[in-house]
Design a protein around this motif. Sequence first.
Motif, PDB file in Angstrom:
ATOM      1  N   VAL A  37      -1.323   2.957   8.773  1.00  0.00           N
ATOM      2  CA  VAL A  37      -0.012   3.146   8.146  1.00  0.00           C
ATOM      3  C   VAL A  37      -0.062   4.145   6.993  1.00  0.00           C
ATOM      4  N   THR A  38      -1.265   4.478   6.498  1.00  0.00           N
ATOM      5  CA  THR A  38      -1.349   5.544   5.506  1.00  0.00           C
ATOM      6  C   THR A  38      -1.422   6.910   6.187  1.00  0.00           C
ATOM      7  N   VAL A  39      -2.268   7.045   7.196  1.00  0.00           N
ATOM      8  CA  VAL A  39      -2.358   8.321   7.914  1.00  0.00           C
ATOM      9  C   VAL A  39      -1.010   8.691   8.528  1.00  0.00           C
ATOM     10  N   GLU A  40      -0.268   7.700   9.016  1.00  0.00           N
ATOM     11  CA  GLU A  40       1.044   7.955   9.614  1.00  0.00           C
ATOM     12  C   GLU A  40       1.968   8.712   8.675  1.00  0.00           C
ATOM     13  N   HIS A  41       1.799   8.527   7.369  1.00  0.00           N
ATOM     14  CA  HIS A  41       2.703   9.157   6.399  1.00  0.00           C
ATOM     15  C   HIS A  41       2.560  10.672   6.358  1.00  0.00           C
ATOM     16  N   LEU A  42       1.561  11.234   7.009  1.00  0.00           N
ATOM     17  CA  LEU A  42       1.440  12.686   7.050  1.00  0.00           C
ATOM     18  C   LEU A  42       2.388  13.304   8.063  1.00  0.00           C
ATOM     19  N   ASP A  43       3.107  12.501   8.815  1.00  0.00           N
ATOM     20  CA  ASP A  43       4.242  12.975   9.613  1.00  0.00           C
ATOM     21  C   ASP A  43       5.469  12.926   8.701  1.00  0.00           C
ATOM     22  N   PRO A  44       6.028  14.071   8.312  1.00  0.00           N
ATOM     23  CA  PRO A  44       7.140  14.056   7.362  1.00  0.00           C
ATOM     24  C   PRO A  44       8.368  13.303   7.856  1.00  0.00           C
ATOM     25  N   ASP A  45       8.555  13.225   9.169  1.00  0.00           N
ATOM     26  CA  ASP A  45       9.708  12.467   9.679  1.00  0.00           C
ATOM     27  C   ASP A  45       9.491  10.971   9.514  1.00  0.00           C
ATOM     28  N   LEU A  46       8.255  10.506   9.740  1.00  0.00           N
ATOM     29  CA  LEU A  46       7.983   9.084   9.504  1.00  0.00           C
ATOM     30  C   LEU A  46       8.173   8.750   8.026  1.00  0.00           C
ATOM     31  N   THR A  47       7.667   9.611   7.153  1.00  0.00           N
ATOM     32  CA  THR A  47       7.825   9.357   5.722  1.00  0.00           C
ATOM     33  C   THR A  47       9.295   9.308   5.338  1.00  0.00           C
ATOM     34  N   ALA A  48      10.104  10.183   5.914  1.00  0.00           N
ATOM     35  CA  ALA A  48      11.535  10.179   5.606  1.00  0.00           C
ATOM     36  C   ALA A  48      12.173   8.852   5.997  1.00  0.00           C
ATOM     37  N   ALA A  49      11.804   8.341   7.164  1.00  0.00           N
ATOM     38  CA  ALA A  49      12.362   7.066   7.617  1.00  0.00           C
ATOM     39  C   ALA A  49      11.906   5.925   6.710  1.00  0.00           C
ATOM     40  N   VAL A  50      10.623   5.905   6.371  1.00  0.00           N
ATOM     41  CA  VAL A  50      10.083   4.839   5.535  1.00  0.00           C
ATOM     42  C   VAL A  50      10.667   4.898   4.126  1.00  0.00           C
ATOM     43  N   ASP A  51      10.751   6.106   3.580  1.00  0.00           N
ATOM     44  CA  ASP A  51      11.272   6.245   2.224  1.00  0.00           C
ATOM     45  C   ASP A  51      12.749   5.875   2.158  1.00  0.00           C
ATOM     46  N   HIS A  52      13.506   6.225   3.184  1.00  0.00           N
ATOM     47  CA  HIS A  52      14.934   5.886   3.206  1.00  0.00           C
ATOM     48  C   HIS A  52      15.138   4.371   3.229  1.00  0.00           C
ATOM     49  N   SER A  53      14.353   3.677   4.051  1.00  0.00           N
ATOM     50  CA  SER A  53      14.535   2.226   4.155  1.00  0.00           C
ATOM     51  C   SER A  53      14.020   1.505   2.921  1.00  0.00           C
ATOM     52  N   GLY A  54      12.968   2.052   2.304  1.00  0.00           N
ATOM     53  CA  GLY A  54      12.418   1.451   1.094  1.00  0.00           C
ATOM     54  C   GLY A  54      11.627   0.181   1.308  1.00  0.00           C
ATOM     55  N   GLN A  55      11.363  -0.185   2.561  1.00  0.00           N
ATOM     56  CA  GLN A  55      10.767  -1.494   2.821  1.00  0.00           C
ATOM     57  C   GLN A  55       9.290  -1.580   2.446  1.00  0.00           C
ATOM     58  N   VAL A  56       8.568  -0.447   2.487  1.00  0.00           N
ATOM     59  CA  VAL A  56       7.151  -0.473   2.117  1.00  0.00           C
ATOM     60  C   VAL A  56       6.981  -0.925   0.678  1.00  0.00           C
ATOM     61  N   VAL A  57       7.854  -0.449  -0.208  1.00  0.00           N
ATOM     62  CA  VAL A  57       7.740  -0.794  -1.620  1.00  0.00           C
ATOM     63  C   VAL A  57       8.473  -2.095  -1.953  1.00  0.00           C
ATOM     64  N   GLN A  58       9.628  -2.320  -1.321  1.00  0.00           N
ATOM     65  CA  GLN A  58      10.413  -3.508  -1.644  1.00  0.00           C
ATOM     66  C   GLN A  58       9.828  -4.788  -1.063  1.00  0.00           C
ATOM     67  N   ARG A  59       9.345  -4.717   0.172  1.00  0.00           N
ATOM     68  CA  ARG A  59       8.825  -5.908   0.849  1.00  0.00           C
ATOM     69  C   ARG A  59       7.511  -5.572   1.558  1.00  0.00           C
ATOM     70  N   PRO A  60       6.490  -5.185   0.785  1.00  0.00           N
ATOM     71  CA  PRO A  60       5.249  -4.696   1.408  1.00  0.00           C
ATOM     72  C   PRO A  60       4.544  -5.723   2.277  1.00  0.00           C
ATOM     73  N   ALA A  61       4.465  -6.969   1.822  1.00  0.00           N
ATOM     74  CA  ALA A  61       3.766  -7.995   2.607  1.00  0.00           C
ATOM     75  C   ALA A  61       4.491  -8.244   3.924  1.00  0.00           C
ATOM     76  N   LEU A  62       5.821  -8.301   3.879  1.00  0.00           N
ATOM     77  CA  LEU A  62       6.601  -8.522   5.098  1.00  0.00           C
ATOM     78  C   LEU A  62       6.466  -7.346   6.041  1.00  0.00           C
ATOM     79  N   ARG A  63       6.546  -6.138   5.506  1.00  0.00           N
ATOM     80  CA  ARG A  63       6.435  -4.951   6.345  1.00  0.00           C
ATOM     81  C   ARG A  63       5.069  -4.901   7.037  1.00  0.00           C
ATOM     82  N   TYR A  64       4.030  -5.185   6.292  1.00  0.00           N
ATOM     83  CA  TYR A  64       2.680  -5.176   6.858  1.00  0.00           C
ATOM     84  C   TYR A  64       2.543  -6.264   7.916  1.00  0.00           C
ATOM     85  N   ASP A  65       3.032  -7.451   7.611  1.00  0.00           N
ATOM     86  CA  ASP A  65       2.930  -8.582   8.527  1.00  0.00           C
ATOM     87  C   ASP A  65       3.651  -8.283   9.833  1.00  0.00           C
ATOM     88  N   ARG A  66       4.816  -7.676   9.748  1.00  0.00           N
ATOM     89  CA  ARG A  66       5.580  -7.372  10.963  1.00  0.00           C
ATOM     90  C   ARG A  66       4.886  -6.298  11.799  1.00  0.00           C
TER      91      ARG A  66
END
Length: 348
Positions: A37-66
């Motif tokens: 999930v860290t290497v994936e962030h080097l795709d700028p489109d994936l980062t845009a989706a993740v940053d827009h949703s904010g779930q990595v920072v807001q609910r990191p444990a839930l996001r990882y678990d899912r």
Amino acid sequence: MVSAYLRQDEGLFAPDSVARRVWSYPTSALLGFIRAVTVEHLDPDLTAAVDHSGQVVQRPALRYDRTVQYFATVLFGDAESVIRSSDVLMKVHSRAYGPNLVTGGDYDSNDPDSQLWIHMTAWHSILYVYERYGPGQLSRTEENEYWRECAVAAHCQPIHVDDVPRTRGEVQKYFDDWRDRLAASEAAVHNIDFILHGMDTIFTALPAPMRAVMGPVIRAGVIATYPRWMRPLMGVSQSRVVDTAARAALRPGMTALARSPRAQLWFLERVAPRGGPVLTDYLRGIPAETSSVYSPEQARKRYGDPRTPLEQYADQLAARRVGAAATPYEPKHHEAPLEFAAPAARVG
């Protein structure tokens, strides 16, 4: 007591499959998914989706678990759970699209190229940490079987399966071809650093003293798996001495953990309370109710949406063109997540 699921069948993979052996090793949950999930962030489109949703920072444990839960279900769940989880993932991603402010284009989480990048990064990362911190490199025959099974799992996402690499050489070429497309943004570097501090941000259910000791080692161990050319893009640096020390510390620990299913399950219950139960029976050596193994086509025909993920995606695009698509997520939303499918739970 450890929770588990009543699996009606063996799903898409036989109990002795190479993929199940690799993915069930303790390196996966503690290192492999963080690498992926860290290497994936080097795709700028994936980062845009993740940053827009904010779930990595807001609910990191839930996001990882899912994330663990989805991949674990595909590997270890029964056929019905696999297909229904695939359909849920399509619905989750159907609302993850919009403008990419970094590239000036658009991102779409169900785009087949993006989905293949996520899929290959996960399967490659899980195998890489298994080889580096686990039993070592697979034989050529075993690895070819692993990548064949990777293509089987790809049917659960909107991926053109013919594009999935089938050998180590093809996998290397795939990542080499992606290198010119990789880019880092402020959001990507921030999220990567946040995830690398997983013992403070994600694995908060583990005892604090354990997290204090393991945190720097896990972080160093993941960074040690990044190619050296990639590290500046990700905003990280680490000496070769630390790379070597991380391996020396982690490999014996992973070996000891692999010898104790009870200890492995204890960790899984705390780092992935949704995903962990999917592996419980496999780690305990308990077979499914029947020994049936399905092809993705057979499973989809019997369970869930009869349309393939690619067909579902085509229908999503058609709905957008006429203004009938699901509305995109609001920035940094707090919506309750759609739950992935799971068999009936049991306790034992």
